[in-house]
Design a protein around this motif. Structure first.
Motif, PDB file in Angstrom:
ATOM      1  N   ASN A   1     -11.999  -1.133   4.999  1.00 37.97           N
ATOM      2  CA  ASN A   1     -11.269  -1.043   6.272  1.00 37.97           C
ATOM      3  C   ASN A   1     -12.156  -1.607   7.381  1.00 37.97           C
ATOM      4  OD1 ASN A   1     -10.163   0.912   4.443  1.00 37.97           O
ATOM      5  ND2 ASN A   1      -9.060   1.839   6.141  1.00 37.97           N
TER       6      ASN A   1
ATOM      7  N   GLU B   1     -11.532  10.117   4.452  1.00 38.35           N
ATOM      8  CA  GLU B   1     -11.548   9.792   5.886  1.00 38.35           C
ATOM      9  C   GLU B   1     -11.286  11.041   6.738  1.00 38.35           C
ATOM     10  OE1 GLU B   1      -8.839   6.602   6.762  1.00 38.35           O
ATOM     11  OE2 GLU B   1      -9.753   5.307   5.276  1.00 38.35           O
TER      12      GLU B   1
ATOM     13  N   TYR C   1       0.927   3.679   1.834  1.00 32.53           N
ATOM     14  CA  TYR C   1       1.270   4.220   3.152  1.00 32.53           C
ATOM     15  C   TYR C   1       2.499   3.555   3.781  1.00 32.53           C
ATOM     16  CZ  TYR C   1      -3.447   6.364   3.432  1.00 32.53           C
ATOM     17  OH  TYR C   1      -4.577   7.091   3.233  1.00 32.53           O
TER      18      TYR C   1
ATOM     19  N   SER D   1      -9.431   8.823  -3.044  1.00 31.36           N
ATOM     20  CA  SER D   1      -8.604   7.767  -2.446  1.00 31.36           C
ATOM     21  C   SER D   1      -7.135   8.102  -2.693  1.00 31.36           C
ATOM     22  CB  SER D   1      -8.935   6.423  -3.099  1.00 31.36           C
ATOM     23  OG  SER D   1      -8.390   6.389  -4.409  1.00 31.36           O
ATOM     24  N   THR D   2      -6.244   7.317  -2.139  1.00 32.80           N
ATOM     25  CA  THR D   2      -4.815   7.613  -2.330  1.00 32.80           C
ATOM     26  C   THR D   2      -4.438   7.578  -3.814  1.00 32.80           C
ATOM     27  OG1 THR D   2      -4.419   5.319  -1.693  1.00 32.80           O
ATOM     28  CG2 THR D   2      -4.010   6.951  -0.046  1.00 32.80           C
TER      29      THR D   2
ATOM     30  N   HIS E   1       0.849  -1.200   0.000  1.00 33.89           N
ATOM     31  CA  HIS E   1       0.000   0.000   0.000  1.00 33.89           C
ATOM     32  C   HIS E   1       0.881   1.246   0.000  1.00 33.89           C
ATOM     33  CE1 HIS E   1      -2.909   3.021   1.453  1.00 33.89           C
ATOM     34  NE2 HIS E   1      -3.781   2.267   0.812  1.00 33.89           N
TER      35      HIS E   1
ATOM     36  N   SER F   1     -12.618   3.510  -0.690  1.00 33.91           N
ATOM     37  CA  SER F   1     -12.798   4.967  -0.791  1.00 33.91           C
ATOM     38  C   SER F   1     -12.914   5.398  -2.251  1.00 33.91           C
ATOM     39  CB  SER F   1     -11.635   5.693  -0.110  1.00 33.91           C
ATOM     40  OG  SER F   1     -10.411   5.264  -0.655  1.00 33.91           O
TER      41      SER F   1
ATOM     42  N   ASP G   1      -3.666   1.660  -4.013  1.00 35.26           N
ATOM     43  CA  ASP G   1      -4.631   1.904  -2.932  1.00 35.26           C
ATOM     44  C   ASP G   1      -5.367   0.596  -2.641  1.00 35.26           C
ATOM     45  OD1 ASP G   1      -6.484   1.679  -4.983  1.00 35.26           O
ATOM     46  OD2 ASP G   1      -7.389   3.640  -4.674  1.00 35.26           O
ATOM     47  N   SER G   2      -6.291   0.636  -1.693  1.00 36.43           N
ATOM     48  CA  SER G   2      -6.958  -0.605  -1.274  1.00 36.43           C
ATOM     49  C   SER G   2      -7.706  -1.261  -2.434  1.00 36.43           C
ATOM     50  CB  SER G   2      -7.992  -0.319  -0.189  1.00 36.43           C
ATOM     51  OG  SER G   2      -7.443   0.435   0.811  1.00 36.43           O
TER      52      SER G   2
ATOM     53  N   HIS H   1      -6.230  10.436   9.940  1.00 37.41           N
ATOM     54  CA  HIS H   1      -6.923  11.498   9.192  1.00 37.41           C
ATOM     55  C   HIS H   1      -7.641  12.477  10.127  1.00 37.41           C
ATOM     56  CE1 HIS H   1      -6.066   8.597   6.015  1.00 37.41           C
ATOM     57  NE2 HIS H   1      -6.044   9.660   5.224  1.00 37.41           N
TER      58      HIS H   1
ATOM     59  N   HIS I   1      -8.147  12.976   1.634  1.00 35.99           N
ATOM     60  CA  HIS I   1      -8.769  11.642   1.622  1.00 35.99           C
ATOM     61  C   HIS I   1     -10.139  11.773   2.295  1.00 35.99           C
ATOM     62  CE1 HIS I   1      -9.305   7.358   2.398  1.00 35.99           C
ATOM     63  NE2 HIS I   1      -8.336   7.140   1.515  1.00 35.99           N
TER      64      HIS I   1
END
Ligand code: 13P
Ligand code: SF4
Length: 286
Positions: A114, A200, A26, A214-215, A24, A129, A40-41, A175, A198
Protein backbone atom coordinates in the motif's frame (compact mmCIF):
# COMPACT_ATOMS: atom_id res chain seq x y z
CA UNK A 1 -26.94 -9.40 -7.59
CA UNK A 2 -25.77 -7.97 -10.92
CA UNK A 3 -28.39 -6.85 -13.34
CA UNK A 4 -28.32 -9.55 -16.04
CA UNK A 5 -27.85 -7.17 -19.01
CA UNK A 6 -24.85 -5.47 -17.44
CA UNK A 7 -23.34 -8.83 -16.52
CA UNK A 8 -23.77 -10.21 -20.03
CA UNK A 9 -22.36 -7.08 -21.66
CA UNK A 10 -19.30 -7.20 -19.41
CA UNK A 11 -18.72 -10.88 -20.16
CA UNK A 12 -18.95 -10.28 -23.89
CA UNK A 13 -16.69 -7.19 -23.91
CA UNK A 14 -13.99 -8.72 -21.78
CA UNK A 15 -13.85 -11.71 -24.11
CA UNK A 16 -13.81 -9.52 -27.24
CA UNK A 17 -11.09 -7.26 -25.84
CA UNK A 18 -9.03 -10.00 -24.21
CA UNK A 19 -9.35 -8.56 -20.70
CA UNK A 20 -8.98 -10.28 -17.32
CA UNK A 21 -10.84 -8.60 -14.45
CA UNK A 22 -9.05 -8.66 -11.10
CA UNK A 23 -10.91 -7.47 -7.99
CA UNK A 24 -10.02 -6.93 -4.35
CA UNK A 25 -12.27 -8.27 -1.58
CA UNK A 26 -13.13 -4.70 -0.51
CA UNK A 27 -15.01 -3.75 -3.71
CA UNK A 28 -18.80 -4.21 -4.01
CA UNK A 29 -20.08 -7.79 -4.10
CA UNK A 30 -21.51 -7.38 -7.60
CA UNK A 31 -18.08 -6.39 -8.90
CA UNK A 32 -16.51 -9.38 -7.14
CA UNK A 33 -19.18 -11.52 -8.82
CA UNK A 34 -18.15 -10.62 -12.39
CA UNK A 35 -14.39 -10.66 -11.73
CA UNK A 36 -12.21 -13.45 -13.08
CA UNK A 37 -10.08 -13.38 -9.94
CA UNK A 38 -10.84 -12.00 -6.48
CA UNK A 39 -8.33 -11.86 -3.68
CA UNK A 40 -6.11 -9.93 -1.30
CA UNK A 41 -3.23 -7.70 -2.43
CA UNK A 42 -0.72 -10.55 -2.45
CA UNK A 43 -2.91 -12.95 -4.40
CA UNK A 44 -3.84 -10.33 -6.99
CA UNK A 45 -0.24 -9.18 -7.56
CA UNK A 46 0.87 -12.77 -7.96
CA UNK A 47 -2.10 -13.72 -10.16
CA UNK A 48 -1.40 -10.74 -12.44
CA UNK A 49 1.91 -12.36 -13.43
CA UNK A 50 0.17 -15.54 -14.58
CA UNK A 51 -2.86 -14.45 -16.57
CA UNK A 52 -2.88 -15.12 -20.29
CA UNK A 53 -5.06 -12.19 -21.40
CA UNK A 54 -3.29 -9.19 -22.90
CA UNK A 55 -5.13 -6.64 -20.74
CA UNK A 56 -5.93 -6.37 -17.05
CA UNK A 57 -8.86 -4.37 -15.71
CA UNK A 58 -8.20 -3.75 -12.03
CA UNK A 59 -11.07 -3.27 -9.60
CA UNK A 60 -9.28 -1.82 -6.62
CA UNK A 61 -7.17 1.21 -5.69
CA UNK A 62 -4.24 2.75 -7.58
CA UNK A 63 -1.36 0.99 -5.79
CA UNK A 64 -2.86 -2.40 -6.75
CA UNK A 65 -2.97 -1.52 -10.44
CA UNK A 66 0.52 -0.04 -10.23
CA UNK A 67 1.84 -3.25 -8.66
CA UNK A 68 0.27 -5.32 -11.43
CA UNK A 69 1.91 -3.03 -14.01
CA UNK A 70 5.34 -3.13 -12.33
CA UNK A 71 5.19 -6.94 -12.37
CA UNK A 72 3.88 -7.07 -15.96
CA UNK A 73 5.39 -4.19 -17.91
CA UNK A 74 4.37 -5.84 -21.20
CA UNK A 75 0.65 -5.85 -20.31
CA UNK A 76 -1.87 -3.00 -20.37
CA UNK A 77 -3.34 -2.44 -16.92
CA UNK A 78 -6.51 -0.35 -16.63
CA UNK A 79 -8.30 0.86 -13.51
CA UNK A 80 -12.09 0.52 -13.29
CA UNK A 81 -12.03 3.89 -11.49
CA UNK A 82 -8.97 6.06 -12.12
CA UNK A 83 -9.57 8.16 -9.01
CA UNK A 84 -9.72 5.27 -6.52
CA UNK A 85 -6.63 5.79 -4.40
CA UNK A 86 -5.50 4.63 -0.97
CA UNK A 87 -4.61 7.67 1.20
CA UNK A 88 -2.14 5.62 3.22
CA UNK A 89 -0.14 4.87 0.05
CA UNK A 90 1.08 8.50 0.17
CA UNK A 91 1.98 8.60 3.86
CA UNK A 92 5.72 8.07 3.57
CA UNK A 93 8.25 10.74 2.75
CA UNK A 94 11.13 10.12 0.34
CA UNK A 95 13.38 12.67 2.08
CA UNK A 96 12.73 10.91 5.39
CA UNK A 97 13.67 7.53 3.85
CA UNK A 98 17.00 9.00 2.68
CA UNK A 99 17.58 10.55 6.10
CA UNK A 100 16.97 7.18 7.81
CA UNK A 101 19.41 5.52 5.43
CA UNK A 102 22.07 8.13 6.29
CA UNK A 103 21.49 7.65 10.02
CA UNK A 104 21.37 3.82 10.12
CA UNK A 105 23.96 1.89 8.09
CA UNK A 106 22.34 -1.46 8.51
CA UNK A 107 18.74 -0.57 7.72
CA UNK A 108 16.28 -2.34 5.42
CA UNK A 109 13.58 -0.07 4.03
CA UNK A 110 10.57 -2.37 3.86
CA UNK A 111 7.68 -0.96 1.98
CA UNK A 112 4.13 -2.18 2.42
CA UNK A 113 2.49 -2.76 -0.96
CA UNK A 114 0.00 0.00 0.00
CA UNK A 115 2.42 2.67 -1.23
CA UNK A 116 3.08 4.71 -4.36
CA UNK A 117 5.50 3.57 -7.06
CA UNK A 118 7.91 6.38 -6.03
CA UNK A 119 8.02 5.07 -2.45
CA UNK A 120 8.51 1.50 -3.68
CA UNK A 121 11.44 2.64 -5.84
CA UNK A 122 13.19 4.06 -2.73
CA UNK A 123 12.73 0.81 -0.79
CA UNK A 124 14.72 -2.42 -0.51
CA UNK A 125 11.82 -4.84 -0.43
CA UNK A 126 8.06 -4.74 -0.85
CA UNK A 127 5.72 -6.80 1.36
CA UNK A 128 2.00 -7.37 1.77
CA UNK A 129 0.04 -7.99 4.96
CA UNK A 130 0.18 -11.72 4.27
CA UNK A 131 3.96 -12.09 3.93
CA UNK A 132 5.41 -9.13 5.90
CA UNK A 133 6.33 -11.17 8.98
CA UNK A 134 8.09 -13.93 7.01
CA UNK A 135 10.06 -11.44 4.92
CA UNK A 136 11.10 -9.14 7.78
CA UNK A 137 12.27 -12.15 9.82
CA UNK A 138 14.40 -13.36 6.93
CA UNK A 139 16.13 -10.01 6.33
CA UNK A 140 19.78 -9.88 7.46
CA UNK A 141 19.50 -6.24 8.63
CA UNK A 142 19.38 -5.18 12.26
CA UNK A 143 17.24 -2.08 11.64
CA UNK A 144 13.88 -2.12 9.88
CA UNK A 145 12.07 0.92 8.54
CA UNK A 146 8.64 -0.42 7.57
CA UNK A 147 6.59 2.23 5.72
CA UNK A 148 4.00 3.71 5.43
CA UNK A 149 1.77 1.91 8.01
CA UNK A 150 2.60 2.40 11.70
CA UNK A 151 0.17 -0.31 12.85
CA UNK A 152 1.50 -3.04 10.57
CA UNK A 153 5.08 -2.09 11.52
CA UNK A 154 4.25 -2.14 15.22
CA UNK A 155 2.49 -5.52 14.94
CA UNK A 156 5.49 -7.05 13.11
CA UNK A 157 7.99 -5.48 15.52
CA UNK A 158 6.34 -7.28 18.47
CA UNK A 159 7.01 -10.60 16.80
CA UNK A 160 10.57 -9.87 15.71
CA UNK A 161 12.12 -8.57 18.96
CA UNK A 162 15.65 -9.28 17.72
CA UNK A 163 15.36 -6.38 15.24
CA UNK A 164 15.11 -2.66 15.91
CA UNK A 165 12.29 -0.79 14.23
CA UNK A 166 12.18 2.83 13.17
CA UNK A 167 8.54 3.85 12.96
CA UNK A 168 6.67 5.96 10.42
CA UNK A 169 3.27 7.46 11.22
CA UNK A 170 1.10 6.35 8.26
CA UNK A 171 -2.28 4.72 8.90
CA UNK A 172 -5.43 3.42 7.27
CA UNK A 173 -8.39 5.56 8.30
CA UNK A 174 -10.79 2.63 7.83
CA UNK A 175 -8.97 0.26 10.20
CA UNK A 176 -8.10 3.07 12.60
CA UNK A 177 -11.83 3.78 12.98
CA UNK A 178 -12.31 0.41 14.70
CA UNK A 179 -11.78 0.68 18.45
CA UNK A 180 -11.21 -1.77 21.29
CA UNK A 181 -14.37 -0.42 22.97
CA UNK A 182 -16.44 -1.39 19.88
CA UNK A 183 -15.10 -4.92 20.09
CA UNK A 184 -15.78 -5.25 23.80
CA UNK A 185 -19.37 -4.18 23.14
CA UNK A 186 -19.71 -6.63 20.24
CA UNK A 187 -18.28 -9.40 22.45
CA UNK A 188 -20.91 -8.65 25.12
CA UNK A 189 -23.65 -9.17 22.55
CA UNK A 190 -21.97 -12.17 20.85
CA UNK A 191 -19.78 -13.77 23.53
CA UNK A 192 -19.04 -16.93 21.54
CA UNK A 193 -17.85 -15.07 18.43
CA UNK A 194 -14.14 -15.05 17.54
CA UNK A 195 -12.53 -11.68 16.80
CA UNK A 196 -10.64 -11.57 13.48
CA UNK A 197 -8.55 -8.49 12.67
CA UNK A 198 -6.42 -7.09 9.86
CA UNK A 199 -2.91 -6.01 10.98
CA UNK A 200 -3.69 -2.42 9.91
CA UNK A 201 -5.87 -2.20 13.04
CA UNK A 202 -4.53 -0.37 16.08
CA UNK A 203 -2.87 -2.19 18.99
CA UNK A 204 -5.95 -2.02 21.28
CA UNK A 205 -7.90 -3.95 18.62
CA UNK A 206 -5.13 -6.45 17.85
CA UNK A 207 -4.79 -7.25 21.56
CA UNK A 208 -8.40 -8.42 21.59
CA UNK A 209 -8.13 -10.46 18.38
CA UNK A 210 -8.24 -14.26 18.26
CA UNK A 211 -6.69 -14.18 14.81
CA UNK A 212 -4.74 -11.50 12.88
CA UNK A 213 -4.22 -11.76 9.13
CA UNK A 214 -4.66 -10.35 5.64
CA UNK A 215 -8.11 -10.41 4.06
CA UNK A 216 -7.46 -13.80 2.42
CA UNK A 217 -6.05 -15.20 5.64
CA UNK A 218 -9.17 -14.07 7.54
CA UNK A 219 -11.38 -15.75 4.91
CA UNK A 220 -9.32 -18.97 5.08
CA UNK A 221 -9.39 -18.92 8.88
CA UNK A 222 -13.20 -18.78 8.92
CA UNK A 223 -13.49 -21.65 6.44
CA UNK A 224 -11.44 -24.05 8.55
CA UNK A 225 -12.79 -22.89 11.95
CA UNK A 226 -15.31 -24.95 13.95
CA UNK A 227 -16.67 -21.73 15.42
CA UNK A 228 -19.95 -20.45 13.94
CA UNK A 229 -19.74 -16.70 14.70
CA UNK A 230 -17.12 -14.05 13.99
CA UNK A 231 -16.57 -10.36 14.70
CA UNK A 232 -14.81 -8.99 11.62
CA UNK A 233 -12.34 -6.13 12.06
CA UNK A 234 -11.57 -5.11 8.50
CA UNK A 235 -13.35 -3.47 5.57
CA UNK A 236 -17.00 -4.50 5.09
CA UNK A 237 -16.41 -5.82 1.51
CA UNK A 238 -15.02 -9.11 2.87
CA UNK A 239 -18.49 -10.00 4.15
CA UNK A 240 -19.51 -10.86 0.58
CA UNK A 241 -16.97 -13.70 0.24
CA UNK A 242 -17.38 -14.78 3.88
CA UNK A 243 -21.14 -15.19 3.48
CA UNK A 244 -20.86 -16.91 0.09
CA UNK A 245 -18.40 -19.47 1.40
CA UNK A 246 -20.03 -19.96 4.83
CA UNK A 247 -23.82 -19.60 4.57
CA UNK A 248 -24.36 -21.26 7.96
CA UNK A 249 -21.94 -19.00 9.86
CA UNK A 250 -22.66 -15.55 11.32
CA UNK A 251 -20.56 -12.42 10.79
CA UNK A 252 -20.71 -9.21 12.81
CA UNK A 253 -19.21 -5.81 12.07
CA UNK A 254 -17.98 -3.29 14.66
CA UNK A 255 -19.08 0.33 14.49
CA UNK A 256 -20.27 1.97 11.30
CA UNK A 257 -17.08 3.09 9.61
CA UNK A 258 -15.64 -0.14 8.24
CA UNK A 259 -16.08 1.29 4.79
CA UNK A 260 -13.29 2.28 2.39
CA UNK A 261 -14.70 5.13 0.28
CA UNK A 262 -12.04 4.63 -2.39
CA UNK A 263 -12.69 0.92 -2.84
CA UNK A 264 -16.42 1.71 -3.00
CA UNK A 265 -15.85 4.03 -5.99
CA UNK A 266 -15.45 0.89 -8.08
CA UNK A 267 -19.03 0.38 -9.27
CA UNK A 268 -20.23 -2.21 -11.75
CA UNK A 269 -21.30 0.55 -14.21
CA UNK A 270 -17.73 1.88 -14.21
CA UNK A 271 -16.39 -1.58 -15.03
CA UNK A 272 -18.74 -1.70 -18.01
CA UNK A 273 -17.91 1.86 -19.12
CA UNK A 274 -14.18 1.21 -18.98
CA UNK A 275 -14.61 -1.90 -21.13
CA UNK A 276 -16.61 0.14 -23.64
CA UNK A 277 -13.91 2.76 -24.14
CA UNK A 278 -11.67 1.75 -27.04
CA UNK A 279 -8.30 0.75 -25.61
CA UNK A 280 -9.47 2.09 -22.22
CA UNK A 281 -7.48 5.19 -23.10
CA UNK A 282 -8.12 7.19 -19.95
CA UNK A 283 -6.31 4.70 -17.74
CA UNK A 284 -3.43 6.05 -15.71
CA UNK A 285 -1.53 2.74 -15.54
CA UNK A 286 -1.18 1.91 -19.24
P1 13P B 1 -4.83 -7.06 1.99
O1 13P B 1 -3.37 -7.08 1.79
O2 13P B 1 -5.27 -7.91 3.12
O3 13P B 1 -5.53 -7.34 0.75
O4 13P B 1 -5.24 -5.60 2.44
C1 13P B 1 -5.16 -4.53 1.57
C2 13P B 1 -5.67 -3.30 2.16
O5 13P B 1 -5.81 -2.31 1.52
C3 13P B 1 -5.99 -3.33 3.56
O6 13P B 1 -6.62 -2.16 3.93
FE1 SF4 C 1 -6.18 2.06 1.87
FE2 SF4 C 1 -7.42 1.50 4.12
FE3 SF4 C 1 -8.81 1.59 1.88
FE4 SF4 C 1 -7.08 -0.41 2.35
S1 SF4 C 1 -8.97 0.05 3.46
S2 SF4 C 1 -7.31 0.74 0.44
S3 SF4 C 1 -5.45 0.68 3.44
S4 SF4 C 1 -7.74 3.32 2.85
Amino acid sequence: MIEQNIGNEILQLKKEKDVAILAHYYVDGEVQEIADYVGDSYYLAEKATRITQENILFCGVAFMGESAKILNPQKKVYMADDSADCPMAHMADIEKIREVRREYNDVAVVCYVNSTTEIKAESDVCVTSSNALKIVRALPNKYIYLIPDYNLAHYISKQVPEKKFIFNDGFCHVHKSIHGTDIRMAKQIHPAALVLAHPECTEDVLELADFIGSTSQIIDFVKQSNCSAFIICTEIGVFFELMQRNPAKKFYSVGHQQFCPNMKKVRIEKVLNKLKIDNCETSSQS
